[in-house]
Design an enzyme around this catalytic site. Structure first.
Site, PDB file in Angstrom:
ATOM      1  N   GLY A   1       0.837  -1.203   0.000  1.00  0.00           N
ATOM      2  CA  GLY A   1       0.000   0.000   0.000  1.00  0.00           C
ATOM      3  C   GLY A   1       0.868   1.248   0.000  1.00  0.00           C
ATOM      4  O   GLY A   1       0.534   2.272   0.598  1.00  0.00           O
TER       5      GLY A   1
ATOM      6  N   TYR B 188     -15.963  -0.271   8.526  1.00  0.00           N
ATOM      7  CA  TYR B 188     -14.523  -0.030   8.684  1.00  0.00           C
ATOM      8  C   TYR B 188     -14.092  -0.309  10.133  1.00  0.00           C
ATOM      9  O   TYR B 188     -13.129  -1.027  10.389  1.00  0.00           O
ATOM     10  CB  TYR B 188     -14.244   1.426   8.304  1.00  0.00           C
ATOM     11  CG  TYR B 188     -12.815   1.869   8.411  1.00  0.00           C
ATOM     12  CD1 TYR B 188     -11.840   1.393   7.564  1.00  0.00           C
ATOM     13  CD2 TYR B 188     -12.439   2.821   9.368  1.00  0.00           C
ATOM     14  CE1 TYR B 188     -10.524   1.831   7.649  1.00  0.00           C
ATOM     15  CE2 TYR B 188     -11.136   3.276   9.456  1.00  0.00           C
ATOM     16  CZ  TYR B 188     -10.180   2.781   8.596  1.00  0.00           C
ATOM     17  OH  TYR B 188      -8.885   3.227   8.674  1.00  0.00           O
TER      18      TYR B 188
HETATM   19  P1  NAD Z   1      -4.761   5.091   1.262  1.00  0.00           P
HETATM   20  O1  NAD Z   1      -6.128   4.721   0.781  1.00  0.00           O
HETATM   21  O2  NAD Z   1      -4.234   6.450   0.993  1.00  0.00           O
HETATM   22  O3  NAD Z   1      -3.698   4.028   0.727  1.00  0.00           O
HETATM   23  C1  NAD Z   1      -3.954   2.656   0.683  1.00  0.00           C
HETATM   24  C2  NAD Z   1      -3.134   2.076  -0.450  1.00  0.00           C
HETATM   25  O4  NAD Z   1      -3.415   0.670  -0.499  1.00  0.00           O
HETATM   26  C3  NAD Z   1      -3.530   2.662  -1.831  1.00  0.00           C
HETATM   27  O5  NAD Z   1      -2.383   3.149  -2.494  1.00  0.00           O
HETATM   28  C4  NAD Z   1      -4.150   1.480  -2.562  1.00  0.00           C
HETATM   29  O6  NAD Z   1      -3.873   1.469  -3.962  1.00  0.00           O
HETATM   30  C5  NAD Z   1      -3.460   0.295  -1.855  1.00  0.00           C
HETATM   31  N1  NAD Z   1      -4.237  -0.918  -2.010  1.00  0.00           N
HETATM   32  C6  NAD Z   1      -5.583  -1.072  -1.962  1.00  0.00           C
HETATM   33  N2  NAD Z   1      -5.923  -2.348  -2.193  1.00  0.00           N
HETATM   34  C7  NAD Z   1      -4.755  -3.021  -2.389  1.00  0.00           C
HETATM   35  C8  NAD Z   1      -4.449  -4.377  -2.680  1.00  0.00           C
HETATM   36  N3  NAD Z   1      -5.420  -5.296  -2.833  1.00  0.00           N
HETATM   37  N4  NAD Z   1      -3.138  -4.726  -2.802  1.00  0.00           N
HETATM   38  C9  NAD Z   1      -2.145  -3.811  -2.662  1.00  0.00           C
HETATM   39  N5  NAD Z   1      -2.392  -2.504  -2.406  1.00  0.00           N
HETATM   40  C10 NAD Z   1      -3.677  -2.123  -2.269  1.00  0.00           C
HETATM   41  O7  NAD Z   1      -4.746   4.775   2.842  1.00  0.00           O
HETATM   42  P2  NAD Z   1      -3.797   5.400   3.950  1.00  0.00           P
HETATM   43  O8  NAD Z   1      -4.448   6.637   4.447  1.00  0.00           O
HETATM   44  O9  NAD Z   1      -2.386   5.415   3.512  1.00  0.00           O
HETATM   45  O10 NAD Z   1      -4.018   4.302   5.103  1.00  0.00           O
HETATM   46  C11 NAD Z   1      -3.158   3.185   5.243  1.00  0.00           C
HETATM   47  C12 NAD Z   1      -3.642   2.352   6.431  1.00  0.00           C
HETATM   48  O11 NAD Z   1      -3.745   3.159   7.601  1.00  0.00           O
HETATM   49  C13 NAD Z   1      -5.020   1.704   6.244  1.00  0.00           C
HETATM   50  O12 NAD Z   1      -5.030   0.449   6.879  1.00  0.00           O
HETATM   51  C14 NAD Z   1      -5.934   2.641   6.983  1.00  0.00           C
HETATM   52  O13 NAD Z   1      -7.087   1.975   7.415  1.00  0.00           O
HETATM   53  C15 NAD Z   1      -5.056   3.069   8.135  1.00  0.00           C
HETATM   54  N6  NAD Z   1      -5.471   4.354   8.715  1.00  0.00           N
HETATM   55  C16 NAD Z   1      -5.334   5.512   8.007  1.00  0.00           C
HETATM   56  C17 NAD Z   1      -5.756   6.720   8.582  1.00  0.00           C
HETATM   57  C18 NAD Z   1      -5.611   8.039   7.842  1.00  0.00           C
HETATM   58  O14 NAD Z   1      -6.064   9.075   8.349  1.00  0.00           O
HETATM   59  N7  NAD Z   1      -4.993   8.068   6.679  1.00  0.00           N
HETATM   60  C19 NAD Z   1      -6.300   6.732   9.873  1.00  0.00           C
HETATM   61  C20 NAD Z   1      -6.459   5.529  10.555  1.00  0.00           C
HETATM   62  C21 NAD Z   1      -6.007   4.335   9.980  1.00  0.00           C
END
Ligand code: NAD
Length: 317
Positions: A4, A139
């Site tokens: 990711g 979620y």
């Molecule tokens: P994001 O949506 O910006 O990035 C997620 C990435 O995962 C994307 O680039 C997407 O292409 C990739 N992805 C999706 N499906 C995939 C697959 N099957 N195989 C490989 N890659 C895949 O999310 P983020 O904000 O970077 O969040 C990352 C993690 O942190 C997640 O688990 C999210 O739940 C958690 N999180 C984020 C936040 C926030 O504010 N950003 C807050 C709490 C938790």
């Protein structure tokens, strides 16, 4: 290995891990193309975390020792496609936990949880590490189930999996990925581009947030902490800074007095209403020395400066 890597967190985490461990030692993967600086600075591979066979080949071929699994469907998007979100969020985690159990080279896994694990019956202020957790979003349900599986794999199979309940994350590098706290990133882009912002949450919706630099440091600090110091094997509370949209817009106005904000709450308001307003992170502070550099003032100035220069507009003081 970072799964990711093209997302909001991954695109910054990869660069910091490469700075620490060397460019060639950090493998970046995603189902979509990564930003240029990631592709140019070290190994990048298009890889679907749901594809178990390719995943295991990749891990063995490259002798991966640590996995940061960041791929997920985020809160706002998950509510649009609940069953798909559940399948992706859970199955991808189970694939990684099983991989870590089976492949001896893998010593540690990082998997992020979220403040979405809390729900309407959780104490809203200073939410404790251990408390009532009855999330009512898909979620949040997937993150809570994930936390339980992480702890189970640690207790039953000795998989060293570490986790943080991230609050809303704020960064200028990549735009936000479909979460409920995205307003706190969008507001800066719209302030710079248009001088105004229409917020999808009410003005008094206080939520915990964290500047990305602090989140990356916390993530790596947790991964580097000695295992014997860790008392939590589900996921650690981290607090960051709590503010509401009005407080953030007041802070932006100090730099851009002409900035205007209006409020038009959408479906994300009802998600935010079930989340904590502030978090007690004393266990993380005690176990692995969690600390922060950014408050709302410092973060706002840096966001406006960086987005201003990124969009090539000199009007941000
Ligand atoms: P994001 O949506 O910006 O990035 C997620 C990435 O995962 C994307 O680039 C997407 O292409 C990739 N992805 C999706 N499906 C995939 C697959 N099957 N195989 C490989 N890659 C895949 O999310 P983020 O904000 O970077 O969040 C990352 C993690 O942190 C997640 O688990 C999210 O739940 C958690 N999180 C984020 C936040 C926030 O504010 N950003 C807050 C709490 C938790």
């Amino acid at each position: 290995m970072v799964i990711g890597c093209s997302g909001q967190i991954g695109s910054e985490l990869v660069l910091e891990l490469r700075r620490i461990h060397g460019n060639e030692n950090v493998f970046a993967t995603d189902i979509k193309m990564a930003p240029k600086d990631i592709v140019k600075s070290g190994p990048f591979q298009i890889l679907d975390v749901m594809d178990e066979k390719r995943l295991i080949h990749f891990v063995i071929r490259n002798r991966i020792t640590q996995i940061y699994h960041l791929a997920a469907v985020l809160s706002g998007n998950a509510e649009k496609l609940p069953i798909q979100a559940w399948e992706i969020n859970m199955q991808s985690l189970m694939n990684i936990l099983d991989l870590a159990r089976e492949v001896d080279d893998i010593k540690k896994v990082f998997w992020p949880s979220s403040i979405a694990v809390f729900g309407p019956t959780t104490p809203r202020y200073d939410t404790p590490q251990l408390t009532v957790m009855e999330p009512n979003t898909v979620y949040g349900i997937s993150k809570l189930a994930g936390e339980r599986w992480c702890e189970y794999y640690y207790n039953r199979y000795g998989v060293d999996v570490r986790s943080i309940r991230y609050p809303g994350l704020i960064s200028y590098k990549t735009e936000a990925g479909g979460g409920t706290t995205d307003y706190a990133v969008e507001i800066f882009y719209d302030a710079v581009k248009k001088g105004k912002y229409e917020c999808f949450l009410r003005d008094d919706t206080a939520l915990p947030m964290m500047f990305m630099k602090d989140a990356i440091k916390a993530t790596i600090d947790l991964m580097e902490a000695p295992l014997e110091n860790l008392s939590i094997h589900s996921s650690y509370n981290v607090a960051g800074i709590s503010f509401d949209p009005k407080m953030l817009s007041d802070e932006i106005k100090k730099h851009m007095p002409e900035f205007e904000i209006s409020y038009k709450p959408d479906f994300r308001q009802s998600i935010a209403d079930t989340w904590p307003a502030s978090i007690d992170d004393s266990v993380a502070r005690k176990d692995w020395g969690l600390d922060y550099e950014f408050d709302i003032k410092k973060m706002t100035k840096l966001m406006l400066d960086e987005i201003g220069s990124k969009l090539n507009k000199p009007e941000c003081k």
